[in-house]
Design a protein around this motif. Structure first.
Motif, PDB file in Angstrom:
ATOM      1  N   ASP A   1       3.718  -5.430  -0.643  1.00  0.00           N
ATOM      2  CA  ASP A   1       3.046  -4.175  -0.974  1.00  0.00           C
ATOM      3  C   ASP A   1       1.918  -4.449  -1.962  1.00  0.00           C
ATOM      4  OD1 ASP A   1       4.986  -3.019   0.568  1.00  0.00           O
ATOM      5  OD2 ASP A   1       6.015  -2.004  -1.082  1.00  0.00           O
ATOM      6  N   TYR A   2       0.874  -3.624  -1.906  1.00  0.00           N
ATOM      7  CA  TYR A   2      -0.219  -3.812  -2.856  1.00  0.00           C
ATOM      8  C   TYR A   2      -0.819  -2.479  -3.280  1.00  0.00           C
ATOM      9  CZ  TYR A   2      -3.758  -3.074   0.889  1.00  0.00           C
ATOM     10  OH  TYR A   2      -4.540  -2.545   1.888  1.00  0.00           O
ATOM     11  N   ALA A   3      -1.575  -2.523  -4.380  1.00  0.00           N
ATOM     12  CA  ALA A   3      -2.335  -1.376  -4.874  1.00  0.00           C
ATOM     13  C   ALA A   3      -3.798  -1.797  -4.994  1.00  0.00           C
ATOM     14  CB  ALA A   3      -1.814  -0.920  -6.231  1.00  0.00           C
ATOM     15  N   THR A   4      -4.687  -0.947  -4.532  1.00  0.00           N
ATOM     16  CA  THR A   4      -6.116  -1.267  -4.514  1.00  0.00           C
ATOM     17  C   THR A   4      -6.723  -1.191  -5.909  1.00  0.00           C
ATOM     18  OG1 THR A   4      -6.255  -0.371  -2.283  1.00  0.00           O
ATOM     19  CG2 THR A   4      -8.323  -0.643  -3.472  1.00  0.00           C
TER      20      THR A   4
ATOM     21  N   ILE B   1       4.230  -3.018  -9.594  1.00  0.00           N
ATOM     22  CA  ILE B   1       2.848  -3.289  -9.217  1.00  0.00           C
ATOM     23  C   ILE B   1       1.926  -2.527 -10.147  1.00  0.00           C
ATOM     24  CG2 ILE B   1       1.104  -3.047  -7.397  1.00  0.00           C
ATOM     25  CD1 ILE B   1       3.352  -3.234  -5.349  1.00  0.00           C
ATOM     26  N   GLN B   2       0.970  -3.206 -10.766  1.00  0.00           N
ATOM     27  CA  GLN B   2      -0.005  -2.593 -11.643  1.00  0.00           C
ATOM     28  C   GLN B   2      -1.318  -2.434 -10.889  1.00  0.00           C
ATOM     29  OE1 GLN B   2       0.140  -1.321 -14.759  1.00  0.00           O
ATOM     30  NE2 GLN B   2      -1.995  -0.727 -14.531  1.00  0.00           N
ATOM     31  N   PRO B   3      -1.751  -1.207 -10.598  1.00  0.00           N
ATOM     32  CA  PRO B   3      -3.053  -1.038  -9.940  1.00  0.00           C
ATOM     33  C   PRO B   3      -4.152  -1.629 -10.819  1.00  0.00           C
ATOM     34  CG  PRO B   3      -1.810   1.006  -9.895  1.00  0.00           C
ATOM     35  CD  PRO B   3      -1.085   0.082 -10.823  1.00  0.00           C
TER      36      PRO B   3
ATOM     37  N   VAL C   1      -6.716  -6.641  -4.920  1.00  0.00           N
ATOM     38  CA  VAL C   1      -5.544  -5.764  -4.887  1.00  0.00           C
ATOM     39  C   VAL C   1      -4.501  -6.278  -5.866  1.00  0.00           C
ATOM     40  CG1 VAL C   1      -5.945  -5.131  -2.478  1.00  0.00           C
ATOM     41  CG2 VAL C   1      -4.404  -7.032  -3.001  1.00  0.00           C
ATOM     42  N   GLY C   2      -3.664  -5.374  -6.351  1.00  0.00           N
ATOM     43  CA  GLY C   2      -2.583  -5.743  -7.249  1.00  0.00           C
ATOM     44  C   GLY C   2      -1.270  -5.890  -6.498  1.00  0.00           C
ATOM     45  N   ILE C   3      -0.512  -6.915  -6.838  1.00  0.00           N
ATOM     46  CA  ILE C   3       0.798  -7.146  -6.239  1.00  0.00           C
ATOM     47  C   ILE C   3       1.818  -7.356  -7.350  1.00  0.00           C
ATOM     48  CG2 ILE C   3      -0.196  -8.131  -4.133  1.00  0.00           C
ATOM     49  CD1 ILE C   3       0.540 -10.901  -5.162  1.00  0.00           C
ATOM     50  N   SER C   4       3.095  -7.384  -7.010  1.00  0.00           N
ATOM     51  CA  SER C   4       4.128  -7.548  -8.032  1.00  0.00           C
ATOM     52  C   SER C   4       4.212  -8.998  -8.511  1.00  0.00           C
ATOM     53  CB  SER C   4       5.489  -7.120  -7.481  1.00  0.00           C
ATOM     54  OG  SER C   4       5.958  -8.060  -6.536  1.00  0.00           O
ATOM     55  N   GLN C   5       4.827  -9.177  -9.657  1.00  0.00           N
ATOM     56  CA  GLN C   5       5.038 -10.523 -10.196  1.00  0.00           C
ATOM     57  C   GLN C   5       5.885 -11.354  -9.242  1.00  0.00           C
ATOM     58  OE1 GLN C   5       7.569 -10.754 -13.716  1.00  0.00           O
ATOM     59  NE2 GLN C   5       6.200 -12.296 -14.603  1.00  0.00           N
ATOM     60  N   ALA C   6       6.963 -10.748  -8.706  1.00  0.00           N
ATOM     61  CA  ALA C   6       7.858 -11.483  -7.807  1.00  0.00           C
ATOM     62  C   ALA C   6       7.135 -11.919  -6.542  1.00  0.00           C
ATOM     63  CB  ALA C   6       9.056 -10.606  -7.448  1.00  0.00           C
ATOM     64  N   ASP C   7       6.289 -11.049  -6.002  1.00  0.00           N
ATOM     65  CA  ASP C   7       5.550 -11.411  -4.799  1.00  0.00           C
ATOM     66  C   ASP C   7       4.502 -12.486  -5.093  1.00  0.00           C
ATOM     67  OD1 ASP C   7       6.880  -9.789  -2.970  1.00  0.00           O
ATOM     68  OD2 ASP C   7       5.633  -8.042  -3.420  1.00  0.00           O
ATOM     69  N   GLY C   8       3.878 -12.406  -6.259  1.00  0.00           N
ATOM     70  CA  GLY C   8       2.928 -13.439  -6.641  1.00  0.00           C
ATOM     71  C   GLY C   8       3.582 -14.802  -6.738  1.00  0.00           C
ATOM     72  N   ASP C   9       4.765 -14.848  -7.364  1.00  0.00           N
ATOM     73  CA  ASP C   9       5.492 -16.113  -7.487  1.00  0.00           C
ATOM     74  C   ASP C   9       5.879 -16.653  -6.106  1.00  0.00           C
ATOM     75  OD1 ASP C   9       5.288 -15.948 -10.225  1.00  0.00           O
ATOM     76  OD2 ASP C   9       7.329 -15.168 -10.513  1.00  0.00           O
TER      77      ASP C   9
ATOM     78  N   VAL D   1       1.276   6.003  -8.294  1.00  0.00           N
ATOM     79  CA  VAL D   1       0.008   5.363  -7.940  1.00  0.00           C
ATOM     80  C   VAL D   1       0.040   4.709  -6.570  1.00  0.00           C
ATOM     81  CG1 VAL D   1      -0.670   4.988 -10.332  1.00  0.00           C
ATOM     82  CG2 VAL D   1       0.706   3.257  -9.153  1.00  0.00           C
ATOM     83  N   SER D   2       1.212   4.652  -5.931  1.00  0.00           N
ATOM     84  CA  SER D   2       1.295   4.067  -4.594  1.00  0.00           C
ATOM     85  C   SER D   2       0.817   5.008  -3.512  1.00  0.00           C
ATOM     86  CB  SER D   2       2.745   3.648  -4.297  1.00  0.00           C
ATOM     87  OG  SER D   2       3.617   4.767  -4.334  1.00  0.00           O
ATOM     88  N   ALA D   3       0.536   6.265  -3.852  1.00  0.00           N
ATOM     89  CA  ALA D   3       0.112   7.248  -2.858  1.00  0.00           C
ATOM     90  C   ALA D   3      -1.213   6.856  -2.221  1.00  0.00           C
ATOM     91  CB  ALA D   3      -0.011   8.624  -3.497  1.00  0.00           C
ATOM     92  N   SER D   4      -1.303   7.071  -0.933  1.00  0.00           N
ATOM     93  CA  SER D   4      -2.551   6.843  -0.201  1.00  0.00           C
ATOM     94  C   SER D   4      -2.679   7.923   0.864  1.00  0.00           C
ATOM     95  CB  SER D   4      -2.548   5.456   0.453  1.00  0.00           C
ATOM     96  OG  SER D   4      -3.738   5.239   1.181  1.00  0.00           O
ATOM     97  N   PRO D   5      -3.794   8.677   0.874  1.00  0.00           N
ATOM     98  CA  PRO D   5      -4.942   8.526  -0.022  1.00  0.00           C
ATOM     99  C   PRO D   5      -4.585   8.861  -1.472  1.00  0.00           C
ATOM    100  CG  PRO D   5      -5.073  10.600   1.169  1.00  0.00           C
ATOM    101  CD  PRO D   5      -3.930   9.844   1.778  1.00  0.00           C
ATOM    102  N   ASN D   6      -5.468   8.483  -2.394  1.00  0.00           N
ATOM    103  CA  ASN D   6      -5.234   8.790  -3.795  1.00  0.00           C
ATOM    104  C   ASN D   6      -5.161  10.292  -3.996  1.00  0.00           C
ATOM    105  OD1 ASN D   6      -5.186   6.215  -5.177  1.00  0.00           O
ATOM    106  ND2 ASN D   6      -7.310   5.988  -4.530  1.00  0.00           N
ATOM    107  N   LEU D   7      -4.312  10.711  -4.926  1.00  0.00           N
ATOM    108  CA  LEU D   7      -4.093  12.121  -5.205  1.00  0.00           C
ATOM    109  C   LEU D   7      -4.641  12.480  -6.584  1.00  0.00           C
ATOM    110  CD1 LEU D   7      -0.419  12.336  -3.906  1.00  0.00           C
ATOM    111  CD2 LEU D   7      -2.506  13.001  -2.683  1.00  0.00           C
ATOM    112  N   LEU D   8      -5.092  13.714  -6.728  1.00  0.00           N
ATOM    113  CA  LEU D   8      -5.689  14.172  -7.981  1.00  0.00           C
ATOM    114  C   LEU D   8      -4.760  13.962  -9.168  1.00  0.00           C
ATOM    115  CD1 LEU D   8      -7.914  15.775  -9.548  1.00  0.00           C
ATOM    116  CD2 LEU D   8      -6.582  17.841  -9.005  1.00  0.00           C
ATOM    117  N   MET D   9      -3.457  14.217  -8.978  1.00  0.00           N
ATOM    118  CA  MET D   9      -2.543  14.187 -10.109  1.00  0.00           C
ATOM    119  C   MET D   9      -1.834  12.845 -10.272  1.00  0.00           C
ATOM    120  SD  MET D   9      -3.299  17.029 -11.409  1.00  0.00           S
ATOM    121  CE  MET D   9      -2.165  17.005 -12.788  1.00  0.00           C
TER     122      MET D   9
END
Length: 495
Positions: free
Chosen positions: A294-297, A376-378, A391-399, A459-467
């Protein structure tokens, strides 16, 4: 959040007047804005400016207020109330550094429980409580704050763009959405007024799970009253609504990443607008090396393509004397390693945009930014010169991806070592920003973000949401599906 509390008896004394008004039926809302800025500052700033993006104000203060009135008109058309909604607004020096800043904040300035028409034993923000009761519940109540018992108090960062405060990034005051690399004040204000109107948990201290007691005098471990927000919060791990949790359970739920869902019928129905979860698909010649991530843009640079091959993965090795991973220009070895490839770089020591720019300068075609803690940190930040996707990915996935790159090497030839190729695609089952039942997820990062956790969409929502907790460049001013889920939530809580 500052909250002014009133007694249950005071609210009950308004029953007769409330019934007389609510029988008439609700009308489009009216929002009255009062500035608390002194002469020459904030909304009263006389600095001459040229019209921009449909905002015809000729001074900085006028343009700021024009945006406020424009945003208020959007909310007025989307919600209904027979009671005027009052807002106190000002510009103040909020927390910031050269690379990040608090843009603004807003909250209900008063909250109420056990008023006519409300759910018994439940805290409501004043604007919503007034709408349900059909009268201004704070009318005649003494005010010692200097804010006249307004419904909503807002503040925005007066230092934004100055040295040491998100340097050279300013609020864009146009009404056309063309903010470029600046911060769209329309979207920021639209977001903050949403909080003031009720998009927030309001009466729970998320650091310990305590609720405010019925007297309104303190947060208490047991016996406090829930907010209207809590009845729609369901933790998939605990299999409980927040209404039925202890303080300790609410504390744990507030940091239960990607597990706290919103169950309100309007928002759940609207959540079909969410896209399937975007993933990085890693293909390796080594056994067990294939992996979906999984990733965050990132908030800067071009959007990654929705599908297709990005390229071969490259591991960025530590450099002597560097401030942190990817923070310094790449040496010859790292430049050779990432040229024409997708670099994996860990978070830490410097901002994300600088890491990506250094990789870009070394010839990388994209960057995977691995977190240095759970979740995951966007990747946030700004840099108009970044031209490759990140894109941002988790620490575990990066390792795991770094290990896969090493494991793949023996599966090539002497002249061309084996490699891991990454592509972008979507998960055919999961929705971005929703749980397995299609219910939208609230923001619960593993590290508590006071004031943000549980009172935003994830923050995982796509499309991005106002709130969401960040203002993203692809937002619109439409509050309903298929563009946004803000208004469905407001309807869930009583608007």
């Amino acid at each position: 959040m500052r909250t002014q509390f009133v007694s249950r008896q005071a609210a009950r004394s308004l029953i007769a007047a409330a019934c007389a008004l609510t029988c008439l039926g609700a009308q489009a809302a009216t929002i009255n804005i009062t500035s608390r800025d002194p002469a020459g500052l904030g909304f009263n700033d006389p600095t001459p400016v040229a019209p921009v993006g449909g905002n015809m104000g000729t001074t900085l203060g006028q343009q700021r207020m024009n945006v406020y009135k424009y945003v208020a008109s959007i909310w007025e058309k989307n919600i209904q109330s027979d009671v005027t909604i009052t807002v106190n607004a000002g510009w103040e020096a909020l927390s910031c550094t050269a690379t990040q800043a608090t843009l603004g904040s807003a909250s209900a300035w008063n909250i109420w429980h056990d008023f006519p028409g409300g759910k018994p034993g439940t805290w409501y923000p004043q604007a919503l409580a007034n709408k349900i009761a059909g009268t201004n519940l704070s009318a005649g109540q003494p005010d010692t704050t200097g804010y006249d018992n307004v419904d909503i108090k807002t503040q925005f960062n007066s230092n934004l763009g100055n040295a040491g405060c998100l340097d050279n990034t300013h609020f864009y005051l146009g009404l056309d959405g063309k903010a470029g690399n600046d911060i769209n004040f329309v979207e920021t204000l639209l977001h903050e007024l949403g909080h003031g109107l009720g998009f927030a948990v309001v009466s729970v201290n998320t650091s310990n799970g305590y609720r405010i007691n019925s007297a309104g005098t303190a947060y208490v471990a047991t016996g406090g009253l829930p907010s209207v927000w809590e009845q729609f919060m369901f933790d998939n791990t605990a299999n409980k609504s927040w209404l039925n949790m202890t303080s300790a359970e609410r504390k744990a739920s507030a940091v239960n990443n990607l597990q706290l869902a919103w169950t309100g019928a309007n928002a759940v129905a609207g959540a079909t607008m969410l896209s399937h979860i975007p993933i990085v698909q890693a293909a390796s010649p080594a056994p067990g090396g294939n992996r979906n991530v999984d990733y965050a843009t990132a908030s800067f640079g071009p959007l990654p393509p929705s599908s297709g091959v990005l390229g071969a993965l490259a591991v960025v090795a530590p450099q002597t004397g560097e401030a942190g991973p990817g923070c310094d220009p790449f040496n010859a070895a790292n430049s050779a390693a990432v040229k024409g490839k997708v670099a994996i770089i860990s978070r830490g020591a410097c901002n994300f945009a600088l890491k990506v720019k250094n990789a870009q300068n070394a010839g990388a075609v994209a960057v995977l930014l691995a977190n240095n803690t759970t979740g995951i940190q966007p990747p946030g930040g700004t840099d108009a010169t970044v031209t490759i996707p990140a894109v941002g990915i988790s620490q575990a996935d990066g390792d795991a991806l770094r290990a896969a790159v090493t494991a793949a090497i023996p599966y090539g030839s002497r002249s061309k070592p084996g490699s891991v190729t990454v592509s972008l695609t979507v998960d055919p089952v999961r929705m971005a920003g929703a749980d397995a039942k299609g219910r939208p997820l609230l923001y619960t990062p593993a590290t508590l973000a006071p004031g943000s956790s549980v009172s935003h969409w994830d923050v995982s929502a796509s499309p991005n949401l106002l709130m969401e907790p960040n203002i993203n460049p692809d937002l619109t001013t439409t509050l309903t599906p298929p563009y946004d889920l803000t208004l469905p939530v407001m309807k869930d809580i009583g608007w």
